[in-house]
Design a protein around this motif. Structure first.
Motif, PDB file in Angstrom:
ATOM      1  N   ALA A 232      -5.810  -3.601  -9.275  1.00 52.56           N
ATOM      2  CA  ALA A 232      -5.132  -4.870  -8.956  1.00 52.56           C
ATOM      3  C   ALA A 232      -4.395  -4.757  -7.628  1.00 52.56           C
ATOM      4  CB  ALA A 232      -4.173  -5.250 -10.083  1.00 52.56           C
ATOM      5  N   LEU A 233      -3.731  -3.626  -7.410  1.00 51.92           N
ATOM      6  CA  LEU A 233      -3.025  -3.426  -6.138  1.00 51.92           C
ATOM      7  C   LEU A 233      -4.000  -3.425  -4.967  1.00 51.92           C
ATOM      8  CD1 LEU A 233      -0.317  -0.684  -6.820  1.00 51.92           C
ATOM      9  CD2 LEU A 233       0.041  -3.077  -6.225  1.00 51.92           C
ATOM     10  N   ALA A 234      -5.136  -2.774  -5.147  1.00 55.05           N
ATOM     11  CA  ALA A 234      -6.128  -2.712  -4.068  1.00 55.05           C
ATOM     12  C   ALA A 234      -6.641  -4.097  -3.714  1.00 55.05           C
ATOM     13  CB  ALA A 234      -7.280  -1.793  -4.470  1.00 55.05           C
ATOM     14  N   ARG A 235      -6.862  -4.923  -4.743  1.00 56.87           N
ATOM     15  CA  ARG A 235      -7.323  -6.297  -4.471  1.00 56.87           C
ATOM     16  C   ARG A 235      -6.276  -7.078  -3.686  1.00 56.87           C
ATOM     17  NH1 ARG A 235      -9.240  -5.792  -9.843  1.00 56.87           N
ATOM     18  NH2 ARG A 235      -7.399  -6.879 -10.661  1.00 56.87           N
ATOM     19  N   ARG A 236      -5.026  -6.972  -4.101  1.00 52.02           N
ATOM     20  CA  ARG A 236      -3.962  -7.716  -3.432  1.00 52.02           C
ATOM     21  C   ARG A 236      -3.765  -7.237  -2.001  1.00 52.02           C
ATOM     22  NH1 ARG A 236      -0.140 -10.497  -6.294  1.00 52.02           N
ATOM     23  NH2 ARG A 236       0.442 -11.200  -4.205  1.00 52.02           N
ATOM     24  N   THR A 237      -3.720  -5.935  -1.816  1.00 48.50           N
ATOM     25  CA  THR A 237      -3.450  -5.415  -0.468  1.00 48.50           C
ATOM     26  C   THR A 237      -4.629  -5.639   0.472  1.00 48.50           C
ATOM     27  OG1 THR A 237      -4.183  -3.209  -1.151  1.00 48.50           O
ATOM     28  CG2 THR A 237      -1.837  -3.682  -1.327  1.00 48.50           C
TER      29      THR A 237
END
Length: 284
Positions: A232-237
């Motif tokens: 999820a963090l990778a998608r957002r960043t």
């Protein structure tokens, strides 16, 4: 008060300046001794101008279902950008903001006041000293963004400090820190090694150019006992206007290499940024 006139004031740890943004009616850039500290839009608290602040917010957004309240401790106040964001995106969140500079707190209270009744409590205290008196397992999140001028104080870099933060976090809580370094990353790698002594799960969020050693810049450390939702963090960043990478697992172990954990006795402040590393309007 005229909203369009810069405000300059000597505070405890330097000279603070509030400069209005000509493109946003009630938005202000806060600097201390010329180093950007915060950007606050009083009309739109969810607008996050600085890249590293958006990355901190990405972590906040990913740790619990949308709008669910979280108990948050913010070490380092600045203009209270992230507390304002959390108050809007997660209403009824109890938040404590700890800031060592009383003059800066007074300036922010006067010129960038927090709305009444949003659950933000502000404390004038040293971050580590305040943590010592905080209750065990009382926070879902601890967000550390403490800079004395442009450097992170030494006493907020050690294993002993990390253990104090861990004590205050709930068992599934998350520690987030805004760090700054450049190649060969001695400080950043030592911080990852330090927090690996206390937490089982680590992740690092940074702009690819910083990780490749092309420039000095911010990196966000994420630490927890529970699994971090790195997908999820990778998608957002990755979808940010200035995309960042999320390093974890084997790639992070490789990055840390032979770095050793920092103890209080040997702790030093973070490195001084090179001139121009954090320009006005940038992500520092």
């Amino acid at each position: 008060m005229s909203e369009s006139i810069p405000v300059v004031r000597v505070v405890d740890h330097g000279t603070a300046k509030l400069m209005p943004d000509v493109d946003r009616e009630r938005a202000w850039l806060l600097t201390v001794d010329g180093a950007p500290q915060s950007y606050v839009d009083l009309d739109e608290p969810t607008h996050l101008e600085f890249e590293y602040t958006r990355r901190l917010a990405h972590v906040v957004d990913s740790v619990a279902p949308h709008a669910e309240p979280l108990a948050v401790v913010h070490l380092g106040g600045g203009g209270l950008t992230l507390p304002r964001y959390v108050a809007v995106t997660r209403p009824h969140s109890p938040q404590h903001v700890v800031e060592a500079d009383a003059g800066l707190l007074a300036l922010v209270a006067e010129r960038l006041p927090i709305p009444v009744g949003v659950g933000i409590s502000v404390h004038h205290a040293d971050a580590r000293r305040w943590l010592r008196q905080a209750a065990d397992r009382s926070a879902d999140l601890i967000v550390a963004d403490v800079f004395g001028g442009s450097r992170i104080p030494a006493h907020l870099t050690s294993v002993e400090y990390a253990r104090e933060a861990e004590r205050v976090l709930r068992t599934d809580g998350i520690y987030i820190a805004n760090l700054a370094d450049g190649a060969p990353f001695d400080f950043l790698r030592s911080q990852l090694a330090t927090f690996a002594q206390v937490f089982e799960e680590l992740a690092l969020i940074a702009e690819p150019g910083v990780l490749r050693g092309r420039r000095f810049g911010n990196a966000v450390l994420v630490a927890s006992h529970s699994a971090i939702d790195t997908a999820a963090l990778a998608r957002r960043t990755a979808s940010d206007a200035f995309p960042a990478r999320v390093e974890h697992g084997s790639s992070l172990v490789k990055f840390i290499r032979d770095a050793t954990a920092v103890r209080d006795a040997g702790a030093v402040p973070s490195p001084r940024p090179p001139d121009g590393a954090f320009s006005i309007g940038g992500g520092g």
